[in-house]
Design a protein around this motif. Structure first.
Motif, PDB file in Angstrom:
ATOM      1  N   LYS A  21       0.915  -1.153  -0.001  1.00  0.00           N
ATOM      2  CA  LYS A  21      -0.064  -0.020   0.014  1.00  0.00           C
ATOM      3  C   LYS A  21       0.785   1.442  -0.064  1.00  0.00           C
ATOM      4  O   LYS A  21       0.579   2.344  -0.720  1.00  0.00           O
ATOM      5  CB  LYS A  21      -0.818  -0.209   1.334  1.00  0.00           C
ATOM      6  CG  LYS A  21      -1.954   1.118   1.182  1.00  0.00           C
ATOM      7  CD  LYS A  21      -3.004   1.050   2.236  1.00  0.00           C
ATOM      8  CE  LYS A  21      -3.916   2.247   2.087  1.00  0.00           C
ATOM      9  NZ  LYS A  21      -4.943   2.276   3.088  1.00  0.00           N
ATOM     10  N   THR A  25       1.215   5.852  -2.012  1.00  0.00           N
ATOM     11  CA  THR A  25       1.024   7.057  -1.200  1.00  0.00           C
ATOM     12  C   THR A  25       1.739   8.254  -1.688  1.00  0.00           C
ATOM     13  O   THR A  25       2.783   8.250  -2.550  1.00  0.00           O
ATOM     14  CB  THR A  25       1.736   7.014   0.192  1.00  0.00           C
ATOM     15  OG1 THR A  25       1.314   5.689   1.016  1.00  0.00           O
ATOM     16  CG2 THR A  25       1.639   8.317   1.240  1.00  0.00           C
ATOM     17  N   LEU A  32      -1.286  11.251   2.081  1.00  0.00           N
ATOM     18  CA  LEU A  32      -2.421  10.677   1.540  1.00  0.00           C
ATOM     19  C   LEU A  32      -2.363   9.338   0.640  1.00  0.00           C
ATOM     20  O   LEU A  32      -1.319   9.307  -0.012  1.00  0.00           O
ATOM     21  CB  LEU A  32      -3.047  11.687   0.468  1.00  0.00           C
ATOM     22  CG  LEU A  32      -4.217  11.412  -0.612  1.00  0.00           C
ATOM     23  CD1 LEU A  32      -5.628  11.370   0.532  1.00  0.00           C
ATOM     24  CD2 LEU A  32      -4.247  12.131  -1.608  1.00  0.00           C
ATOM     25  N   ASN A  33      -3.205   8.448   1.103  1.00  0.00           N
ATOM     26  CA  ASN A  33      -3.119   7.178   0.251  1.00  0.00           C
ATOM     27  C   ASN A  33      -4.931   6.666   0.086  1.00  0.00           C
ATOM     28  O   ASN A  33      -5.307   6.001   1.192  1.00  0.00           O
ATOM     29  CB  ASN A  33      -2.276   6.277   0.951  1.00  0.00           C
ATOM     30  CG  ASN A  33      -2.287   4.919   0.180  1.00  0.00           C
ATOM     31  OD1 ASN A  33      -3.067   4.470  -0.456  1.00  0.00           O
ATOM     32  ND2 ASN A  33      -0.975   4.341   0.265  1.00  0.00           N
ATOM     33  N   ASN A  34      -5.490   6.953  -0.766  1.00  0.00           N
ATOM     34  CA  ASN A  34      -6.882   6.668  -1.001  1.00  0.00           C
ATOM     35  C   ASN A  34      -6.761   5.750  -2.247  1.00  0.00           C
ATOM     36  O   ASN A  34      -7.840   5.513  -3.129  1.00  0.00           O
ATOM     37  CB  ASN A  34      -7.679   7.788  -1.080  1.00  0.00           C
ATOM     38  CG  ASN A  34      -7.323   8.733  -2.434  1.00  0.00           C
ATOM     39  OD1 ASN A  34      -6.140   8.790  -3.039  1.00  0.00           O
ATOM     40  ND2 ASN A  34      -8.316   9.786  -2.758  1.00  0.00           N
ATOM     41  N   ASN A  36      -7.483   3.127  -4.933  1.00  0.00           N
ATOM     42  CA  ASN A  36      -8.598   1.990  -5.096  1.00  0.00           C
ATOM     43  C   ASN A  36      -7.966   0.765  -5.383  1.00  0.00           C
ATOM     44  O   ASN A  36      -7.041   0.467  -6.103  1.00  0.00           O
ATOM     45  CB  ASN A  36      -9.328   2.607  -6.257  1.00  0.00           C
ATOM     46  CG  ASN A  36     -10.535   1.766  -6.519  1.00  0.00           C
ATOM     47  OD1 ASN A  36     -10.516   0.489  -6.929  1.00  0.00           O
ATOM     48  ND2 ASN A  36     -11.598   2.495  -6.567  1.00  0.00           N
ATOM     49  N   CYS A  60      -1.368   8.055  -5.726  1.00  0.00           N
ATOM     50  CA  CYS A  60      -2.144   8.887  -5.059  1.00  0.00           C
ATOM     51  C   CYS A  60      -1.540  10.338  -4.882  1.00  0.00           C
ATOM     52  O   CYS A  60      -0.387  10.407  -4.749  1.00  0.00           O
ATOM     53  CB  CYS A  60      -2.508   8.576  -3.480  1.00  0.00           C
ATOM     54  SG  CYS A  60      -3.388   7.184  -3.603  1.00  0.00           S
ATOM     55  N   CYS A  62      -2.309  14.384  -3.421  1.00  0.00           N
ATOM     56  CA  CYS A  62      -3.212  15.498  -2.813  1.00  0.00           C
ATOM     57  C   CYS A  62      -3.288  16.534  -4.064  1.00  0.00           C
ATOM     58  O   CYS A  62      -2.490  16.625  -4.720  1.00  0.00           O
ATOM     59  CB  CYS A  62      -2.313  15.894  -1.530  1.00  0.00           C
ATOM     60  SG  CYS A  62      -0.985  16.858  -1.698  1.00  0.00           S
ATOM     61  N   SER A  79      -8.255  11.058  -6.780  1.00  0.00           N
ATOM     62  CA  SER A  79      -9.354  10.005  -5.970  1.00  0.00           C
ATOM     63  C   SER A  79      -8.948   8.706  -6.029  1.00  0.00           C
ATOM     64  O   SER A  79      -9.593   7.814  -5.622  1.00  0.00           O
ATOM     65  CB  SER A  79     -10.520  10.312  -6.965  1.00  0.00           C
ATOM     66  OG  SER A  79     -10.258   9.836  -8.230  1.00  0.00           O
ATOM     67  N   GLY A  80      -7.521   8.573  -6.240  1.00  0.00           N
ATOM     68  CA  GLY A  80      -6.834   7.162  -5.924  1.00  0.00           C
ATOM     69  C   GLY A  80      -7.448   6.112  -6.866  1.00  0.00           C
ATOM     70  O   GLY A  80      -7.254   5.052  -6.977  1.00  0.00           O
ATOM     71  N   LYS A  81      -7.774   6.716  -8.335  1.00  0.00           N
ATOM     72  CA  LYS A  81      -8.103   5.661  -9.440  1.00  0.00           C
ATOM     73  C   LYS A  81      -7.109   5.785 -10.632  1.00  0.00           C
ATOM     74  O   LYS A  81      -7.402   5.556 -11.811  1.00  0.00           O
ATOM     75  CB  LYS A  81      -9.456   6.215  -9.791  1.00  0.00           C
ATOM     76  CG  LYS A  81     -10.563   6.061  -8.864  1.00  0.00           C
ATOM     77  CD  LYS A  81     -12.065   6.195  -9.347  1.00  0.00           C
ATOM     78  CE  LYS A  81     -12.970   5.536  -8.040  1.00  0.00           C
ATOM     79  NZ  LYS A  81     -14.299   6.031  -8.683  1.00  0.00           N
TER      80      LYS A  81
END
Length: 127
Positions: A21, A25, A32-34, A36, A60, A62, A79-81
């Motif tokens: 994961k 970041t 930030l690490n959102n 998907n 990701c 910011c 948006s982590g996509k």
């Protein structure tokens, strides 16, 4: 080429073989690490198929970091996509072809690369 990504699959880091994961970041150190997990699964499968380590050059972002690196205001990185990947020791055209296979199958939304500011990286994103 067939893929294992399933639309209604329950995604879990337990099923990710090649990535951690932390690799996704935001690079500005904001934390930030959102990311998907569907996108991570796609990246994991691409890594399996290409047969060499893959570096996440941008995961990701910011909003501030996205602006600083020249990203578009509605970047999917926010948006982590979206993720930009580099396949170690492979020409980016080979990685781009694999990513395009996922787009063609409807398992990713868009992929591209350019020489201007991406170096050897290939962008891939999901809906």
């Amino acid at each position: 080429i067939t893929t294992n990504v399933k639309e209604n699959q329950n995604y879990s880091w337990d099923n990710i073989k090649y990535f951690k994961k932390e690799e996704f970041t935001c690079k500005c150190c904001c934390g930030l690490n959102n990311i998907n997990l569907k996108l991570v699964q796609v990246a994991d499968e691409i890594r399996e198929k290409i047969g060499v380590p893959i570096i996440v050059s941008s995961g990701c972002r910011c909003s501030k970091h996205n602006k600083n690196v020249g990203g578009v205001s509605n970047s999917r990185h926010i948006s982590g996509k979206a993720v930009d990947l580099i396949a170690k020791g492979k020409d980016k055209s080979e990685l781009l072809k694999l990513c395009q296979d996922y787009v063609n199958q409807g398992k990713a939304r868009y992929t591209y690369t350019n020489n201007k500011n991406m170096g050897n990286a290939v962008h891939i994103d999901i809906l």
